[in-house]
Design a protein around this motif. Sequence first.
Motif, PDB file in Angstrom:
ATOM      1  N   ASP A 133      -6.019  -8.238   3.499  1.00  0.00           N
ATOM      2  CA  ASP A 133      -6.091  -6.978   4.225  1.00  0.00           C
ATOM      3  C   ASP A 133      -5.274  -5.775   3.465  1.00  0.00           C
ATOM      4  OD1 ASP A 133      -5.775  -4.711   5.810  1.00  0.00           O
ATOM      5  OD2 ASP A 133      -5.223  -5.868   7.560  1.00  0.00           O
ATOM      6  N   ARG A 134      -6.046  -4.823   3.021  1.00  0.00           N
ATOM      7  CA  ARG A 134      -5.216  -3.760   1.976  1.00  0.00           C
ATOM      8  C   ARG A 134      -4.392  -3.018   2.708  1.00  0.00           C
ATOM      9  NH1 ARG A 134      -7.901  -3.717  -3.251  1.00  0.00           N
ATOM     10  NH2 ARG A 134      -9.546  -5.330  -3.605  1.00  0.00           N
ATOM     11  N   THR A 135      -4.400  -2.985   3.735  1.00  0.00           N
ATOM     12  CA  THR A 135      -3.342  -2.044   4.517  1.00  0.00           C
ATOM     13  C   THR A 135      -2.107  -2.850   4.882  1.00  0.00           C
ATOM     14  OG1 THR A 135      -3.943  -2.787   6.963  1.00  0.00           O
ATOM     15  CG2 THR A 135      -5.493  -1.134   5.682  1.00  0.00           C
ATOM     16  N   LYS A 136      -2.013  -3.747   4.460  1.00  0.00           N
ATOM     17  CA  LYS A 136      -0.595  -4.630   4.804  1.00  0.00           C
ATOM     18  C   LYS A 136       0.108  -4.876   3.469  1.00  0.00           C
ATOM     19  CE  LYS A 136      -2.299  -6.422   9.155  1.00  0.00           C
ATOM     20  NZ  LYS A 136      -2.509  -7.629  10.072  1.00  0.00           N
ATOM     21  N   PRO A 137       1.503  -5.307   3.584  1.00  0.00           N
ATOM     22  CA  PRO A 137       2.225  -5.555   2.195  1.00  0.00           C
ATOM     23  C   PRO A 137       2.225  -7.345   2.363  1.00  0.00           C
ATOM     24  CG  PRO A 137       3.650  -5.049   3.840  1.00  0.00           C
ATOM     25  CD  PRO A 137       2.439  -4.608   4.350  1.00  0.00           C
ATOM     26  N   TRP A 138       1.894  -7.863   1.037  1.00  0.00           N
ATOM     27  CA  TRP A 138       1.976  -9.007   0.614  1.00  0.00           C
ATOM     28  C   TRP A 138       2.562  -9.622  -0.445  1.00  0.00           C
ATOM     29  CZ3 TRP A 138      -1.017 -11.723   4.343  1.00  0.00           C
ATOM     30  CH2 TRP A 138      -1.994 -10.715   5.076  1.00  0.00           C
ATOM     31  N   PRO A 196       0.850  -1.175  -0.006  1.00  0.00           N
ATOM     32  CA  PRO A 196      -0.037   0.020  -0.131  1.00  0.00           C
ATOM     33  C   PRO A 196       0.936   1.214  -0.026  1.00  0.00           C
ATOM     34  CG  PRO A 196      -0.340  -1.187   2.176  1.00  0.00           C
ATOM     35  CD  PRO A 196       0.546  -2.144   1.124  1.00  0.00           C
ATOM     36  N   SER A 197       1.900   1.287   0.360  1.00  0.00           N
ATOM     37  CA  SER A 197       3.056   2.216   0.571  1.00  0.00           C
ATOM     38  C   SER A 197       3.467   2.711  -1.089  1.00  0.00           C
ATOM     39  CB  SER A 197       4.375   2.105   1.284  1.00  0.00           C
ATOM     40  OG  SER A 197       5.084   1.184   0.870  1.00  0.00           O
ATOM     41  N   LEU A 198       3.343   1.819  -1.996  1.00  0.00           N
ATOM     42  CA  LEU A 198       4.007   1.983  -3.281  1.00  0.00           C
ATOM     43  C   LEU A 198       3.422   3.211  -4.102  1.00  0.00           C
ATOM     44  CD1 LEU A 198       5.784   1.155  -5.472  1.00  0.00           C
ATOM     45  CD2 LEU A 198       3.822  -0.390  -6.079  1.00  0.00           C
TER      46      LEU A 198
END
Length: 273
Positions: free
Chosen positions: A84-89, A19-21
């Motif tokens: 969970d769209r708030t975490k990196p996967w 999500p930080s990208l």
Amino acid sequence: MASGSPQSFQVISSLRYDPSLPDVVAQHAAQSYPEPRPTPYYLLPYHLDRLINAAQHFNWHHALQFLEQGLESFTSALDSFIPDRTKPWRLRIVIANKPGAGLTVDVNPAAPIEPLQLLLPFATDATQQSTPWRIYVDSQPTVPSAFTTHKTTAREYYTAARHRAGIMSPQEQAEVLVVNPAGKVMEGSITTPYFRRRGGSDNQDNPDNRLGWITPPLSCGGNAGTTRRYALAQGFCAEQVIPASELVDGEECWISNGVRGFIRGVVVLRQQE
């Protein structure tokens, strides 16, 4: 190695959902990152292209029917797997060739990284990155094939190369370079490698001297990785054949893949017993 029949393997691609990208791209690479830019999927269109190219090579018509629906359909399919769209996967996309084929995605928490690692080293202060990875050279050659050109579940050669180098866990900060029977570097077992330019002066079309790095051409047998395409397209590197015999113990290098981005490395030719 797998027999090569469509029933014996699947086509895969691994990428990072982060999500930080979008913010990192907007701040540091607004003009040098491939469209679509406001997406948390790292180099998303390159992964779709890579899967399509593999399906075309293997004549996987059922898989192509799904993949060629386009980027929007591809993105919607991936979205359905994100817990969970708030975490990196870390996403491992798996494509099979059967009627009604879509995709399946193995989703696992992504290793934490500095988000700037997802951009090209010359666009950031990446040279100050923490402890470099150890980059070994495989002691046995690997014969190029469709399974080194395209990324599939038939990865026995890569696993064997990692074990010969003493790399037993994906968490180790270590990589091994796969070498073809002619002694040329093909790629890393899970990454694309980049080395300082060998011989001659820099390309005349490189006035700012960014093209000081080289990566093996695909003719040596390696995979057309997504970060490799990004690095070539934006002028971080050029293609050049790299004999393994020319590598120097302790020399600086970079490696990259679609989950961890760009990582500083150092060549280790003398492994500890």
